[in-house]
Enzyme design. Structure first.
Site, PDB file in Angstrom:
ATOM      1  N   ASP A   1      42.417   9.098  42.497  1.00 38.08           N
ATOM      2  CA  ASP A   1      41.926   7.716  42.587  1.00 38.08           C
ATOM      3  C   ASP A   1      40.449   7.672  42.979  1.00 38.08           C
ATOM      4  O   ASP A   1      39.806   6.626  42.867  1.00 38.08           O
ATOM      5  CB  ASP A   1      42.719   6.949  43.660  1.00 38.08           C
TER       6      ASP A   1
ATOM      7  N   GLN B   1      49.551   3.815  46.035  1.00 41.20           N
ATOM      8  CA  GLN B   1      49.210   2.476  45.547  1.00 41.20           C
ATOM      9  C   GLN B   1      48.839   1.569  46.725  1.00 41.20           C
ATOM     10  O   GLN B   1      49.549   1.505  47.719  1.00 41.20           O
ATOM     11  CB  GLN B   1      50.398   1.900  44.752  1.00 41.20           C
TER      12      GLN B   1
ATOM     13  N   LYS C   1      51.591   3.216  35.197  1.00 41.29           N
ATOM     14  CA  LYS C   1      50.946   4.523  35.374  1.00 41.29           C
ATOM     15  C   LYS C   1      51.930   5.643  35.059  1.00 41.29           C
ATOM     16  O   LYS C   1      51.598   6.611  34.379  1.00 41.29           O
ATOM     17  CB  LYS C   1      50.403   4.654  36.807  1.00 41.29           C
TER      18      LYS C   1
HETATM   19  N1  GUN Z   1      45.468  -1.156  44.007  1.00 37.80           N
HETATM   20  C1  GUN Z   1      44.709  -1.874  43.147  1.00 37.80           C
HETATM   21  N2  GUN Z   1      44.047  -1.037  42.320  1.00 37.80           N
HETATM   22  C2  GUN Z   1      44.389   0.213  42.665  1.00 37.80           C
HETATM   23  C3  GUN Z   1      44.040   1.499  42.166  1.00 37.80           C
HETATM   24  O1  GUN Z   1      43.251   1.676  41.250  1.00 37.80           O
HETATM   25  N3  GUN Z   1      44.626   2.543  42.782  1.00 37.80           N
HETATM   26  C4  GUN Z   1      45.483   2.386  43.816  1.00 37.80           C
HETATM   27  N4  GUN Z   1      45.992   3.486  44.377  1.00 37.80           N
HETATM   28  N5  GUN Z   1      45.827   1.222  44.307  1.00 37.80           N
HETATM   29  C5  GUN Z   1      45.282   0.130  43.722  1.00 37.80           C
END
Ligand code: GUN
Length: 294
Positions: A119, A96, A52
């Site tokens: 998100d 995350q 990311k």
């Molecule tokens: N853990 C697994 N997928 C995601 C996501 O799309 N965003 C976040 N913040 N954590 C995750």
């Protein structure tokens, strides 16, 4: 049968964003910024967060990764989030998941300002999605809709069958495609582990979205001829012929199902790259909404 090339579409979206960010830089404006907060040492989370952050850098967005020890207290984590809620250089905040057990994920998500919830996990974002208001849509569902849009796949009145009911994919994608909009307005069925006969549902799908988390579970006899298949799965299976000893496969048996499909997303290179592209897109949207655009 046509392959839906998520890698190509994601790179187009990143280029489109980069052009806009280059323009901002040229005119001396602040650029969009994303903070990714990573707690503990889950190896998969480390890989996701670094992809990311790399994607932000590629398009010229400001990016910072806050790497925190798994022993951080819930209060200290909330304090850090509050700091970024107020920081005008950061328009998107991503924590995350999963978080260590002593931290209440819901409390953490609720502490993120809804204006920076790129998100789309905050209950306000989820509620706005449900009632059809403009909001941050979580990245994988948004990426799926964008693929349908860019491949001009008609969803109006089509039967979309979603397999999986997670808060991150199944539930939001069902709500997104249910809305009375273009590239939505579908008849949506959500099925899950309690279904006695899963194929009874999947065989009815004009568009099948597999978000189960089980390697190659959807077989050819579970779909109808001409189905559009969106495979959200990312599963590691043993593969002695591969140097690494494993390979990544989706929730769909690609080789057999692709023979019946009209369109299908591959794994890797389908939905996965779109998730990151939509995170960048959401960050740009947060930037515009927070006034950086003017
Ligand atoms: N853990 C697994 N997928 C995601 C996501 O799309 N965003 C976040 N913040 N954590 C995750």
């Amino acid at each position: 049968m046509q392959i839906i090339d998520g890698k190509k579409v994601a790179s187009e979206i990143k280029n489109e964003l980069k052009i806009q960010i280059d323009e901002l830089k040229k005119s001396g404006k602040n650029v969009p910024g994303l903070v990714a907060i990573l707690v503990g040492d889950n190896p998969a989370s480390h890989i996701y967060v670094s992809s990311k952050s790399k994607a932000c850098q590629e398009i010229g967005m400001r990016s910072v990764v806050e790497k925190l020890s798994s022993s951080i207290s819930q209060n200290d984590l909330i304090e850090l989030i509050n700091k970024y809620n107020q920081d005008e250089n950061y328009h998107g905040i991503l924590v995350q998941l999963p978080l260590p057990k002593h931290i209440d994920e819901e409390k953490i998500i609720e502490s993120i300002s809804p204006q920076k919830d790129v998100d789309g996990f905050h209950p306000i974002s989820v509620g706005n999605l449900l009632i059809g208001k403009d909001t941050f849509v979580s990245c994988t569902p948004a990426g799926i809709q964008e693929l349908l849009k860019r491949y001009n796949i008609n969803t109006q009145g089509k039967h979309v069958v979603v397999v999986g009911r997670s808060n991150i994919v199944g539930k939001p994608v069902a709500n997104l495609l249910l809305q009375k909009n273009q590239y939505a307005n579908a008849i949506v069925t959500v099925c899950h582990s309690a279904a006695n006969d899963l194929s009874f549902y999947t065989r009815q799908a004009d568009i099948l979205i597999a978000a189960i988390g089980k390697a190659e579970m959807i077989k050819a006899d579970m779909v109808k001829e001409g189905v559009v298949v969106i495979d959200v799965g990312i599963n590691r299976i043993e593969d002695p012929s591969n140097k690494k000893g494993y390979k990544i496969v989706g929730d769909v048996s690609f080789d057999e199902v692709s023979k019946k499909a009209s369109y299908i997303t591959p794994v890797p290179g389908g939905v996965g790259p779109m998730t990151i592209a939509m995170l960048l897109n959401n960050t740009f949207k947060a930037y515009k909404k927070l006034g950086g655009w003017n």
